[in-house]
Design an enzyme around this catalytic site. Sequence first.
Site, mmCIF file in Angstrom:
data_model
loop_
_atom_site.group_PDB
_atom_site.id
_atom_site.type_symbol
_atom_site.label_atom_id
_atom_site.label_comp_id
_atom_site.label_asym_id
_atom_site.label_seq_id
_atom_site.Cartn_x
_atom_site.Cartn_y
_atom_site.Cartn_z
ATOM 1 N N CYS A 274 0.863 -1.174 0.000
ATOM 2 C CA CYS A 274 0.000 0.000 0.000
ATOM 3 C C CYS A 274 0.901 1.226 0.000
ATOM 4 O O CYS A 274 1.484 1.577 1.014
ATOM 5 C CB CYS A 274 -0.895 -0.001 1.235
ATOM 6 S SG CYS A 274 -1.971 1.437 1.334
ATOM 7 N N LEU A 275 1.027 1.829 -1.150
ATOM 8 C CA LEU A 275 1.900 2.983 -1.307
ATOM 9 C C LEU A 275 1.242 3.926 -2.297
ATOM 10 O O LEU A 275 1.042 3.577 -3.460
ATOM 11 C CB LEU A 275 3.266 2.517 -1.813
ATOM 12 C CG LEU A 275 4.391 3.522 -1.879
ATOM 13 C CD1 LEU A 275 4.687 4.110 -0.500
ATOM 14 C CD2 LEU A 275 5.658 2.868 -2.426
#
Length: 155
Positions: free
Chosen positions: A57-58
């Site tokens: 999750c970026l």
Amino acid sequence: MKRIFFSNLIAFVGPYQGGVWRIRVELPDAYPYRSPSVGFVNKIYHPNVDEMSGSVCLDVINQTWSPMFDLVNVFEVFLPQLLLYPNPSDPLNGEAAALMMRDRNGYDQRVKEYCEKYAKAEDAGAAPEEKSSEEELTEDEYASSDEEVAGKVDP
């Protein structure tokens, strides 16, 4: 045709130091106009990485991707910065995020335990002294192969 790459990432500083992770990168047909899908193959304890799937999750990969970015950015900037500066307020691993916020020393210890257990060079299929490279595989060819090390964490 979706392209799948494997490469390795070594952490050089912080609690992940010395860890070696095998990274799976899927490039969609519309790459570089659509972002790659990036995930850790071997386990990592991190608030922004799903422990089961390894998905990352970026924001810069998932939401604010630009065709100006490339895989060099992913391996030399985005992932190393993710290891140095986890974001517990946007977790995929709620347990890691909660531990990080309430007990940073406990979190760092758990990270080190995971590194020792899951992030050795042999777990990622490469020796630490190897240099960067990528291997392209189609989905049908998805298989384990020797890879080489890529990426440095900027201090």
